[in-house]
Motif scaffolding. Structure first.
Motif, PDB file in Angstrom:
ATOM      1  N   GLY A   1       0.828  -1.209   0.000  1.00 52.53           N
ATOM      2  CA  GLY A   1       0.000   0.000   0.000  1.00 52.53           C
ATOM      3  C   GLY A   1       0.857   1.252   0.000  1.00 52.53           C
ATOM      4  O   GLY A   1       2.061   1.199   0.268  1.00 52.53           O
ATOM      5  N   LYS A   2       0.242   2.372  -0.300  1.00 50.42           N
ATOM      6  CA  LYS A   2       0.931   3.668  -0.279  1.00 50.42           C
ATOM      7  C   LYS A   2       0.379   4.489   0.878  1.00 50.42           C
ATOM      8  O   LYS A   2      -0.718   4.230   1.379  1.00 50.42           O
ATOM      9  N   ALA A   3       1.141   5.503   1.299  1.00 48.55           N
ATOM     10  CA  ALA A   3       0.706   6.301   2.444  1.00 48.55           C
ATOM     11  C   ALA A   3       1.294   7.699   2.375  1.00 48.55           C
ATOM     12  O   ALA A   3       2.421   7.886   1.923  1.00 48.55           O
ATOM     13  N   LYS A   4       0.514   8.652   2.833  1.00 51.45           N
ATOM     14  CA  LYS A   4       1.014  10.013   3.030  1.00 51.45           C
ATOM     15  C   LYS A   4       1.903  10.046   4.259  1.00 51.45           C
ATOM     16  O   LYS A   4       2.931  10.728   4.293  1.00 51.45           O
ATOM     17  N   SER A   5       1.486   9.322   5.301  1.00 56.42           N
ATOM     18  CA  SER A   5       2.285   9.140   6.510  1.00 56.42           C
ATOM     19  C   SER A   5       2.356   7.644   6.774  1.00 56.42           C
ATOM     20  O   SER A   5       1.346   7.014   7.110  1.00 56.42           O
ATOM     21  N   LEU A   6       3.528   7.070   6.625  1.00 53.19           N
ATOM     22  CA  LEU A   6       3.670   5.623   6.772  1.00 53.19           C
ATOM     23  C   LEU A   6       3.228   5.143   8.146  1.00 53.19           C
ATOM     24  O   LEU A   6       2.508   4.151   8.268  1.00 53.19           O
ATOM     25  N   ARG A   7       3.653   5.844   9.177  1.00 51.08           N
ATOM     26  CA  ARG A   7       3.327   5.402  10.531  1.00 51.08           C
ATOM     27  C   ARG A   7       1.819   5.398  10.779  1.00 51.08           C
ATOM     28  O   ARG A   7       1.255   4.417  11.283  1.00 51.08           O
ATOM     29  N   SER A   8       1.164   6.488  10.413  1.00 51.50           N
ATOM     30  CA  SER A   8      -0.278   6.586  10.652  1.00 51.50           C
ATOM     31  C   SER A   8      -1.057   5.555   9.850  1.00 51.50           C
ATOM     32  O   SER A   8      -1.995   4.923  10.356  1.00 51.50           O
ATOM     33  N   ARG A   9      -0.661   5.366   8.585  1.00 50.49           N
ATOM     34  CA  ARG A   9      -1.405   4.455   7.721  1.00 50.49           C
ATOM     35  C   ARG A   9      -1.287   3.012   8.197  1.00 50.49           C
ATOM     36  O   ARG A   9      -2.278   2.295   8.306  1.00 50.49           O
ATOM     37  N   VAL A  10      -0.074   2.575   8.485  1.00 53.78           N
ATOM     38  CA  VAL A  10       0.118   1.189   8.905  1.00 53.78           C
ATOM     39  C   VAL A  10      -0.506   0.951  10.275  1.00 53.78           C
ATOM     40  O   VAL A  10      -1.097  -0.110  10.527  1.00 53.78           O
ATOM     41  N   ALA A  11      -0.438   1.958  11.151  1.00 48.95           N
ATOM     42  CA  ALA A  11      -1.035   1.813  12.488  1.00 48.95           C
ATOM     43  C   ALA A  11      -2.537   1.588  12.413  1.00 48.95           C
ATOM     44  O   ALA A  11      -3.126   0.941  13.287  1.00 48.95           O
ATOM     45  N   SER A  12      -3.195   2.112  11.355  1.00 53.04           N
ATOM     46  CA  SER A  12      -4.647   1.991  11.243  1.00 53.04           C
ATOM     47  C   SER A  12      -5.109   0.542  11.110  1.00 53.04           C
ATOM     48  O   SER A  12      -6.267   0.233  11.385  1.00 53.04           O
ATOM     49  N   TYR A  13      -4.209  -0.368  10.707  1.00 51.83           N
ATOM     50  CA  TYR A  13      -4.576  -1.782  10.586  1.00 51.83           C
ATOM     51  C   TYR A  13      -4.583  -2.494  11.941  1.00 51.83           C
ATOM     52  O   TYR A  13      -5.195  -3.554  12.068  1.00 51.83           O
ATOM     53  N   PHE A  14      -3.884  -1.910  12.915  1.00 53.27           N
ATOM     54  CA  PHE A  14      -3.663  -2.642  14.164  1.00 53.27           C
ATOM     55  C   PHE A  14      -4.047  -1.830  15.400  1.00 53.27           C
ATOM     56  O   PHE A  14      -3.544  -2.085  16.490  1.00 53.27           O
ATOM     57  N   GLN A  15      -4.922  -0.847  15.231  1.00 58.26           N
ATOM     58  CA  GLN A  15      -5.391  -0.053  16.358  1.00 58.26           C
ATOM     59  C   GLN A  15      -6.273  -0.892  17.268  1.00 58.26           C
ATOM     60  O   GLN A  15      -7.185  -1.567  16.798  1.00 58.26           O
ATOM     61  N   PRO A  16      -6.043  -0.876  18.580  1.00 55.73           N
ATOM     62  CA  PRO A  16      -6.925  -1.605  19.493  1.00 55.73           C
ATOM     63  C   PRO A  16      -8.361  -1.069  19.416  1.00 55.73           C
ATOM     64  O   PRO A  16      -8.578   0.140  19.441  1.00 55.73           O
ATOM     65  N   GLY A  17      -9.313  -1.949  19.298  1.00 49.95           N
ATOM     66  CA  GLY A  17     -10.712  -1.547  19.284  1.00 49.95           C
ATOM     67  C   GLY A  17     -11.224  -1.050  17.950  1.00 49.95           C
ATOM     68  O   GLY A  17     -12.406  -0.716  17.821  1.00 49.95           O
ATOM     69  N   SER A  18     -10.345  -0.978  16.909  1.00 51.34           N
ATOM     70  CA  SER A  18     -10.822  -0.496  15.611  1.00 51.34           C
ATOM     71  C   SER A  18     -11.614  -1.597  14.907  1.00 51.34           C
ATOM     72  O   SER A  18     -11.300  -2.785  15.034  1.00 51.34           O
ATOM     73  N   ASP A  19     -12.645  -1.188  14.174  1.00 47.02           N
ATOM     74  CA  ASP A  19     -13.488  -2.142  13.443  1.00 47.02           C
ATOM     75  C   ASP A  19     -12.983  -2.218  12.008  1.00 47.02           C
ATOM     76  O   ASP A  19     -13.508  -1.558  11.110  1.00 47.02           O
ATOM     77  N   LEU A  20     -11.958  -3.027  11.791  1.00 42.93           N
ATOM     78  CA  LEU A  20     -11.324  -3.104  10.480  1.00 42.93           C
ATOM     79  C   LEU A  20     -12.259  -3.717   9.445  1.00 42.93           C
ATOM     80  O   LEU A  20     -12.214  -3.352   8.268  1.00 42.93           O
ATOM     81  N   ALA A  21     -13.114  -4.622   9.880  1.00 41.39           N
ATOM     82  CA  ALA A  21     -14.061  -5.246   8.948  1.00 41.39           C
ATOM     83  C   ALA A  21     -15.021  -4.223   8.367  1.00 41.39           C
ATOM     84  O   ALA A  21     -15.354  -4.255   7.179  1.00 41.39           O
ATOM     85  N   ALA A  22     -15.470  -3.265   9.191  1.00 44.55           N
ATOM     86  CA  ALA A  22     -16.400  -2.237   8.714  1.00 44.55           C
ATOM     87  C   ALA A  22     -15.706  -1.195   7.862  1.00 44.55           C
ATOM     88  O   ALA A  22     -16.253  -0.722   6.857  1.00 44.55           O
ATOM     89  N   SER A  23     -14.468  -0.832   8.235  1.00 41.80           N
ATOM     90  CA  SER A  23     -13.785   0.253   7.527  1.00 41.80           C
ATOM     91  C   SER A  23     -13.082  -0.216   6.261  1.00 41.80           C
ATOM     92  O   SER A  23     -13.011   0.510   5.274  1.00 41.80           O
TER      93      SER A  23
END
Length: 458
Positions: free
Chosen positions: A39-61
Motif C-alpha cells: 500500500g501507499k501512504a502520506k504518513s507511513l506510521r499513521s497508515r500502517v497503524a490503522s490496521y492494528f489499532q486496538p478496538g478499531s473495526d477493520l471489517a467495517a472500515s
C-alpha cells in the motif's frame, strides 16, 4: 494461542513506532517474509497503524478480506519516497511485480499516461497516451492524475499553440496553403501548421519552448499567473481570480509525475508479437507454435545477496503470475554460470518428473557460456533422473537459447556461432523484451528497495 496473538500484535506495534511519518510504500508480510499486501501512504506510521489499532473495526472500515489479511501479518516493512505521487507510482509497479494475494487493485494491465511530443515529425504534435510510439518522441511522465493532465494540456495549448490533431503534416507539401484550419486556430490555441500559417522553424521553436517549460520549474509563468490572480482579486473580480488560481494549480500539478526511466511500465512499450512468434518457430525449427517462453537472469544484490529471476511470457505477453525469484543457496561469491545452473535445476526439476508443464523456449540472459551452463545443468538433471530409474525424462520440444547484451547476439542450443538478427527484426525485439523483463525483475528491488528483502523462495 491468546498469548501468541498478543505477542504478534505487540511486535508489530513496536515496529510501527519505528516507521517514519513521511510518504512511502509499506509492505505487510506473512510467514516466511512473503508479501501479503502493498500500500501507499502520506504518513507511513499513521497508515500502517490503522490496521492494528486496538478496538478499531477493520471489517467495517476496510472489509472482511483486509481483516483476514491483518490477522496473518507477521512483519511490516516500508520504503520512503520523495512524495505521494512517487509512492503511488511505486505502489503500482510493486503490485504488478509481486502480485500480493490481498491486493485487488492495480493487478491488471492498466497503466499511467504519458505526455508525448512527436519530435520526429516536421510539425510535432502533443498528445496524452498510454501507448507511446517506439521512437522519435519525447516523453514526460508517467502522470498520476489523467484528469488534471487533460486540463493542463488545454492551458498549455493556449500558451504554446501546438497541434493535438493526428494529421500527417509535411513541410514540403504545397497543398497545405489551400487547407482550411480547424476551430483551434480561430480561438488562438493552434498556429495551424496544417494550413501553412506558420513555418517549420518557428513552429519547432515553440515546441522547444514547451519542452524547456516542462523540464523547468516554470517559475516565470507561475509568477505571472499569481500576479494576475492578485490583481483580479484586488479589483474584486473573484471569478477571474479563481480562473487564475485553477491555472496555477494545474501547472503546479505538472510536477505530479514520474520519469520514464525510474517509473518503468514495460507493458506500455510491448509490440505486437504475432509475427515474431511465427518467425521464431522457423528459427527454432519446431513443428508447433511457440507459446510459452521463460526468461532467466541473475542479479547480485548489494554485492552480497544473489538472486535469480524467472519471467514467463505466454503468446508473447508477460504472464505475471508465472514470475519467480530464487535466492541463490549453493553458490558463494560471484559465479553467474553456477547461479544459472542452480536456477535451472530448481525451476525444472519437477518438469523432468512430469509434475509441471515445460515451456517451449528457455531464454538465458547472457552469452554462449551462460547457455552451456544451463545445458550442462539439464544434462546432469537427466542423468540423475535416469539413475533413479525414471525412463522418459527428456523434455519433448523445449528449446534453449541465450541473448547477450551489447552486440545482442543470439545463441541457439547446439550451435556455437551466434545468430545475428537486424535491429528491426520482430524476433530480436521479442527476445530482447523477455531478456529485459527478466533483468528488470531481477534488479528492480535492488535499486528500489536497496537491502530490503521481499523475496519468496522458488
Amino acid at each position: 494461542m491468546a498469548n501468541a496473538e498478543s505477542e504478534r500484535l505487540e511486535r508489530i506495534r513496536g515496529r510501527i513506532k519505528e516507521l517514519p511519518t513521511t510518504p512511502g510504500v509499506y509492505f505487510l508480510k506473512g510467514p516466511d517474509d512473503v508479501v501479503l499486501y502493498v500500500g501507499k501512504a502520506k504518513s507511513l506510521r499513521s497508515r500502517v497503524a490503522s490496521y492494528f489499532q486496538p478496538g478499531s473495526d477493520l471489517a467495517a472500515s476496510r472489509g472482511p478480506k483486509i481483516l483476514e489479511m491483518a490477522g496473518k501479518v507477521c512483519a511490516v516493512d516500508f520504503l520512503e519516497t520523495e512524495n505521494e505521487v512517487d509512492a503511488m507510482l511505486k505502489e503500482a509497479r510493486l503490485i504488478k511485480d509481486i502480485r500480493p494475494p490481498y491486493n485487488t487493485d492495480l493487478t491488471d494491465d492498466k497503466t499511467f499516461p504519458y505526455l508525448e511530443i512527436t519530435t520526429r515529425e516536421d510539425f510535432p504534435g502533443v498528445y496524452i497516451t498510454r501507448k507511446p510510439q517506439a521512437k522519435g518522441t519525447r516523453l514526460f511522465g508517467p502522470f498520476a492524475n489523467v484528469k488534471d493532465l487533460r486540463a493542463v494540456l488545454v492551458e498549455l495549448q493556449k500558451i504554446f499553440r501546438f497541434r493535438t490533431c493526428s494529421l500527417e503534416i509535411h513541410d514540403a507539401d504545397p497543398k497545405r496553403r489551400f487547407f482550411r484550419p480547424c476551430l483551434l486556430y480561430s480561438i488562438k490555441q493552434c498556429t495551424a501548421p496544417c494550413a501553412a500559417r506558420i513555418d517549420k522553424a518557428d513552429y519547432r521553436r515553440a515546441i522547444q519552448d514547451l519542452i524547456r517549460f516542462l523540464r523547468s520549474k516554470r517559475s516565470t509563468v507561475l509568477r505571472w499567473l499569481r500576479e494576475r490572480m492578485d490583481e483580479a482579486a484586488g479589483n474584486l473580480q473573484y471569478e477571474k481570480a479563481a480562473m487564475f488560481r485553477d491555472r496555477i494549480r494545474l501547472i503546479e500539478g505538472l510536477d505530479d509525475r514520474g520519469t520514464p526511466d525510474e517509473h518503468v511500465q514495460p507493458e506500455v512499450f510491448a509490440a505486437d508479437p504475432t509475427e515474431a512468434l511465427v518467425k521464431l518457430r522457423d528459427i527454432l525449427q519446431v513443428p508447433n507454435q511457440v507459446r510459452i517462453i521463460e526468461g532467466i537472469d541473475i542479479a547480485n544484490l548489494s554485492g552480497a545477496e544473489s538472486v535469480g529471476s524467472l519471467v514467463k511470457f505466454i503468446d508473447g505477453r508477460p504472464f505475471k503470475s508465472g514470475y519467480r525469484r530464487f535466492r541463490i543457496k549453493t553458490v558463494e561469491g560471484i559465479d553467474d554460470y553456477a547461479m544459472i545452473a542452480e536456477v535451472v535445476r530448481r525451476r525444472y526439476k519437477y518438469a523432468l518428473r512430469g509434475e509441471e508443464l515445460w515451456p517451449d523456449l528457455i531464454l538465458i540472459d547472457g552469452g554462449l557460456g551462460h547457455l552451456h551452463a544451463a545445458e550442462a545443468a539439464f544434462a546432469a538433471m537427466i542423468a540423475e533422473c535416469r539413475a533413479e530409474g525414471l525412463a522418459d525424462v527428456e523434455p519433448p520440444h523445449t528449446k534453449m537459447a541465450s541473448i547477450a547484451k551489447r552486440e545482442e547476439d543470439i545463441y541457439l542450443q547446439g550451435q556455437s556461432k551466434p545468430l545475428k538478427l537486424p535491429a528491426h527484426s520482430p524476433v530480436r525485439k521479442l527476445l530482447q523484451y523477455v531478456r529485459d523483463e527478466a533483468h528488470r525483475f531481477a534488479q528492480h528491488y535492488h535499486h528500489l528497495l536497496r537491502d530490503k528483502k521481499l523475496f519468496h523462495d522458488g
